[in-house]
Design a protein around this motif. Structure first.
Motif, mmCIF file in Angstrom:
data_model
loop_
_atom_site.group_PDB
_atom_site.id
_atom_site.type_symbol
_atom_site.label_atom_id
_atom_site.label_comp_id
_atom_site.label_asym_id
_atom_site.label_seq_id
_atom_site.Cartn_x
_atom_site.Cartn_y
_atom_site.Cartn_z
ATOM 1 N N PRO A 11 0.819 -1.221 0.000
ATOM 2 C CA PRO A 11 0.000 0.000 0.000
ATOM 3 C C PRO A 11 0.853 1.273 0.000
ATOM 4 O O PRO A 11 0.384 2.326 -0.426
ATOM 5 C CB PRO A 11 -0.797 -0.107 1.311
ATOM 6 N N GLU A 12 2.102 1.165 0.450
ATOM 7 C CA GLU A 12 2.978 2.350 0.465
ATOM 8 C C GLU A 12 3.554 2.655 -0.915
ATOM 9 O O GLU A 12 4.299 3.625 -1.072
ATOM 10 C CB GLU A 12 4.169 2.150 1.419
ATOM 11 N N HIS B 252 11.070 -3.023 -1.145
ATOM 12 C CA HIS B 252 10.469 -1.710 -1.385
ATOM 13 C C HIS B 252 10.987 -0.716 -0.341
ATOM 14 O O HIS B 252 11.329 0.425 -0.660
ATOM 15 C CB HIS B 252 8.941 -1.832 -1.307
ATOM 16 N N LYS B 253 11.096 -1.192 0.867
ATOM 17 C CA LYS B 253 11.583 -0.348 1.954
ATOM 18 C C LYS B 253 13.095 -0.140 1.826
ATOM 19 O O LYS B 253 13.590 0.991 1.899
ATOM 20 C CB LYS B 253 11.268 -1.031 3.288
ATOM 21 N N ALA C 79 6.156 5.525 -0.030
ATOM 22 C CA ALA C 79 5.576 6.836 -0.328
ATOM 23 C C ALA C 79 6.013 7.914 0.659
ATOM 24 O O ALA C 79 6.024 9.098 0.338
ATOM 25 C CB ALA C 79 4.060 6.735 -0.329
ATOM 26 N N SER C 80 6.414 7.500 1.860
ATOM 27 C CA SER C 80 6.813 8.490 2.866
ATOM 28 C C SER C 80 8.119 9.181 2.480
ATOM 29 O O SER C 80 8.468 10.219 3.019
ATOM 30 C CB SER C 80 6.976 7.807 4.222
ATOM 31 N N ILE C 81 8.844 8.580 1.511
ATOM 32 C CA ILE C 81 10.132 9.177 1.124
ATOM 33 C C ILE C 81 9.924 10.018 -0.132
ATOM 34 O O ILE C 81 9.400 9.519 -1.124
ATOM 35 C CB ILE C 81 11.163 8.063 0.860
ATOM 36 N N PRO C 82 10.281 11.321 -0.090
ATOM 37 C CA PRO C 82 10.001 12.157 -1.265
ATOM 38 C C PRO C 82 10.744 11.643 -2.500
ATOM 39 O O PRO C 82 11.930 11.346 -2.418
ATOM 40 C CB PRO C 82 10.494 13.541 -0.859
ATOM 41 N N ALA C 83 10.025 11.524 -3.589
ATOM 42 C CA ALA C 83 10.646 11.011 -4.804
ATOM 43 C C ALA C 83 11.184 12.155 -5.626
ATOM 44 O O ALA C 83 10.635 13.242 -5.617
ATOM 45 C CB ALA C 83 9.594 10.268 -5.612
ATOM 46 N N ILE C 84 12.258 11.877 -6.361
ATOM 47 C CA ILE C 84 12.877 12.941 -7.144
ATOM 48 C C ILE C 84 11.926 13.435 -8.230
ATOM 49 O O ILE C 84 11.754 14.622 -8.416
ATOM 50 C CB ILE C 84 14.201 12.444 -7.753
#
Ligand code: ADP
Ligand code: ASP
Ligand code: MG
Length: 429
Positions: free
Chosen positions: A191-192, A412-413, A419-424
């Motif tokens: 789900p993330e 994934h982690k 999703a909690s990690i900002p993507a470029i």
């Protein structure tokens, strides 16, 4: 005025209400001044239902003669869909006409149940478009040289849509589905998972070939070969959002690598349960043996994936490879009846309860230690790796099927995809 191809998957076509919604969305695009070709799938569950009927009538092992008949049955789901969608479009006040694959025609080879498109004659479609009609063409279907109906393999409507877009030099092919784009991995498992605004063609090709069912691999191959602008987006947004907003939504498959230079090392995780492993033990370690084994498998039209040959002991070695799980029994039978006697192998064993998990990213090219990070993270979860295969932009492992979801989540982690990690790419957007 642009020529646009829309594809709607099974869930998007899943009820008459949803079909009416698809018609409204297509009508909106047509009214915005575009020429529209629409390629729908069968209503969700319908292809499974049809193939289930076939199995009830003929539960025995599949013979080559059966495959032609399976296509005769399976293709009908899409025929119903195009008729219904065309009617719904007419009810919206549009002029619309539907075609089966053979009526266009979409010509394929004769590899029933997994036929390849060879050519598409777009004359009739162009004439209809010129006359102001929306043209609705069946996904999944084709016709071979002998006039026999063929299908393109499960998920094949994606390929029909992209091939039609390529043949007609469409300005864009939009794949409407039940998720709002391509995610870092299947959002139903993690789900993330995060939606990607863009994904490079090469990465999409790997993701699709390694099991991400969001696009059938052949559709991505077509898009690459003919440079078809391709976007994956949701059919569940309100149908009346503006065309401009809709045209920018979802995930765009890009062909330029530059945009992705800063992209994370790993862009996505793919997985596939459709795998099975077979091992031929105690084969003589001498020239020609691998080709003898794999030659027999290829002659039976069975695709082989990961291959491993062990170091030999006393002139004998073990040879393992994976095949699609549907081909598992056929492969075992063939190895036992043909290959074992021909090579003098001691045994043929197999395991259908395996899966393949892969990390994908063009960023891997310039980074060392990506594979070792993957292996470490799996070992921390106590997951044993049975086979490994690598290329420049992916690393795949074969593991026991029961660990699949655990492995996907852990990776994934580990590769900072949550999703909690900002993507470029989001930061840039
Ligand atoms: P359609 O019927 O529209 O062709 P599919 O079921 O074939 O839809 O494909 C969409 C599904 O693909 C999603 O519902 C999702 O579960 C799955 N999927 C697998 N991997 C991904 C991914 N990386 N990104 C988005 N969806 C994915
Ligand atoms: N109806 C076919 C299937 O279920 C083709 C598709 O949906 O793309 O596989
Ligand atoms: Mg699909």
């Amino acid at each position: 005025m642009a020529l646009i191809v829309h594809k709607y998957g099974g869930t998007s076509m899943g009820s008459t209400e949803r079909i009416r919604n698809v018609a409204k969305r297509v009508a909106k695009w047509a009214r915005a001044g575009h020429q529209m070709v629409v390629v729908p799938s069968a209503m969700s569950g319908e292809t499974n239902r049809l193939l289930g009927l076939a199995k009830e009538v003929s539960p025995a092992k599949q013979t080559p003669e059966m495959l032609r008949e399976l296509d005769m049955i399976a293709c009908t789901g899409e025929q119903v869909s195009v008729g219904l969608l065309s009617l719904a479009l007419q009810a919206e006040g549009m002029q619309a006409v539907s075609y089966n694959g053979w009526q266009v025609p979409v010509k394929t080879d004769s590899a029933y149940t997994k036929a390849r498109i060879e050519s598409i004659d777009d004359a009739k479609v162009r004439a209809d478009l010129a006359a102001g009609k929306v043209v609705v063409i069946t996904g999944f279907q084709g016709v071979d040289e002998g006039g026999n109906v063929t299908t393109l393999g499960r998920g094949g409507s994606d390929t029909s849509a992209v091939a039609i877009a390529a043949a007609m030099k469409a300005d864009e092919c939009l794949i409407f589905t039940d998720v709002d784009g391509v995610y870092t991995t299947d959002p139903r498992i993690v789900p993330e998972a995060r939606r990607l605004h863009t994904i490079s063609f090469e990465e999409m090709l790997e993701m699709a070939s390694l099991g991400s069912k969001v696009l059938q691999i052949r559709s991505v191959e077509f898009a690459g070969k003919y440079r078809v602008p391709l976007r994956v987006l949701s059919s569940f947004t309100p149908w009346d959002i503006s065309v401009e907003e809709e045209a920018k939504s979802g995930t765009l498959i890009t062909f330029e690598e530059d945009e992705k230079m800063e992209q994370a090392v790993v862009s996505g995780i793919a997985f596939s349960r459709d795998e099975a492993k077979v091992t031929v033990t105690g084969v003589p370690d001498k020239p020609g043996v691998a080709s003898l084994i794999l030659g027999a498998v290829a002659d039976a039209n069975i695709e082989v994936d990961v291959i491993i040959q062990n170091v030999s002991q006393n002139g004998k070695t073990d040879f393992s490879f994976t095949v699609n799980r549907n081909d598992y029994q056929r492969t075992l039978d063939l190895l036992r009846t043909q290959v074992q006697p021909a090579t003098g192998a001691s045994d043929v064993v197999g395991d259908p309860k395996i899966c393949k998990v892969s990390i994908v990213g063009i960023g891997m090219r310039s980074h060392v230690g990506v594979a070792s990070k993957m292996f470490r993270s799996l070992s921390e979860e106590g997951i044993n790796i049975q086979m490994i295969s690598t290329s420049e932009i992916k690393t795949s492992v074969v593991i026991a099927e029961k660990y699949m979801e655990l492995a996907v989540r852990a990776l994934h982690k580990a590769f900072d995809l949550d999703a909690s990690i900002p993507a470029i790419d989001e930061a840039k957007a």
